[in-house]
Design a protein around this motif. Structure first.
Motif, short mmCIF file in Angstrom:
data_model
loop_
_atom_site.label_atom_id
_atom_site.label_comp_id
_atom_site.label_asym_id
_atom_site.label_seq_id
_atom_site.Cartn_x
_atom_site.Cartn_y
_atom_site.Cartn_z
N SER A 32 122.15 47.35 0.68
CA SER A 32 121.23 47.72 1.32
C SER A 32 121.52 49.08 2.08
CB SER A 32 121.02 46.66 2.63
OG SER A 32 122.03 46.94 3.47
N LEU A 33 122.54 49.93 1.88
CA LEU A 33 122.76 51.20 2.54
C LEU A 33 122.92 52.08 1.32
CD1 LEU A 33 125.14 50.55 5.33
CD2 LEU A 33 122.84 51.09 5.45
N ALA A 34 122.92 51.89 0.26
CA ALA A 34 123.43 52.89 -0.95
C ALA A 34 122.29 54.12 -1.02
CB ALA A 34 123.69 52.37 -2.33
N PHE A 35 120.86 53.34 -1.38
CA PHE A 35 119.92 54.46 -1.59
C PHE A 35 119.63 55.10 -0.44
CE2 PHE A 35 115.20 55.19 -1.65
CZ PHE A 35 115.15 56.13 -2.78
N PRO A 36 119.27 54.41 0.70
CA PRO A 36 119.02 55.32 2.04
C PRO A 36 120.18 56.32 2.19
CG PRO A 36 118.65 52.99 2.38
CD PRO A 36 119.41 52.98 1.08
#
Length: 157
Positions: A32-36
């Motif tokens: 959930s944090l990789a792309f943002p």
């Protein structure tokens, strides 16, 4: 041009702030944090590059007069001497890319995009309750202050 720079700086700063809020409000996991986080890094890099090159334009425009003075301008004919003199006089005031009426875009102004994160975060969090839901007050409900809150406000002054 300066209002176009203002629009670019404002939109980029709001993008950085909104993605920062998304990163800080998401459950911490790699998926959930990789792309943002990657997107946030690219946005910050974009704002910084804009500030860096704006600063370079300013610095190079100041150096132009020094370079013209150090040339062998005194050995030229009168017409060339006058042109070089006008170029030196013009270079005394730096060429800057302005952010609307707010001044020059520099690396320092690019770094102030982090302030927008605080403003947008505080504004957004004022509408959310502790569980992350949207706060909606019943318009028919009467608003009253707790006596402890009023006493605390009076004592703080």
């Amino acid at each position: 041009m300066k209002y176009l720079m203002l629009l670019e700086y404002t939109l980029s700063s709001l993008n950085v702030a909104s993605v920062s809020i998304q990163v800080t409000s998401v459950e911490p996991s790699v998926t959930s944090l990789a792309f943002p986080i990657i997107y946030l890094c690219l946005l910050v890099f974009q704002v910084f590059v804009l500030g860096w090159y704006s600063n370079e334009i300013k610095m190079q425009s100041l150096a132009l007069g020094d370079a013209a003075y150090k040339s062998q301008w005194y050995e030229q004919n009168d017409k060339v001497k006058k042109l070089i003199l006008m170029m030196i006089m013009r270079s005394q005031r730096p060429l800057v890319l302005a952010i609307g009426p707010f001044g020059a875009m520099t690396t320092q102004s690019a770094l102030t995009a982090r302030r927008h994160f605080s403003v947008v975060r505080d504004f957004t969090m004022s509408f959310l309750d502790h569980e992350g839901g949207l706060l909606v007050r019943n318009p028919h409900e009467e608003f009253s202050l707790n006596n402890d809150v009023v006493a605390g406000l009076v004592n703080d002054k």
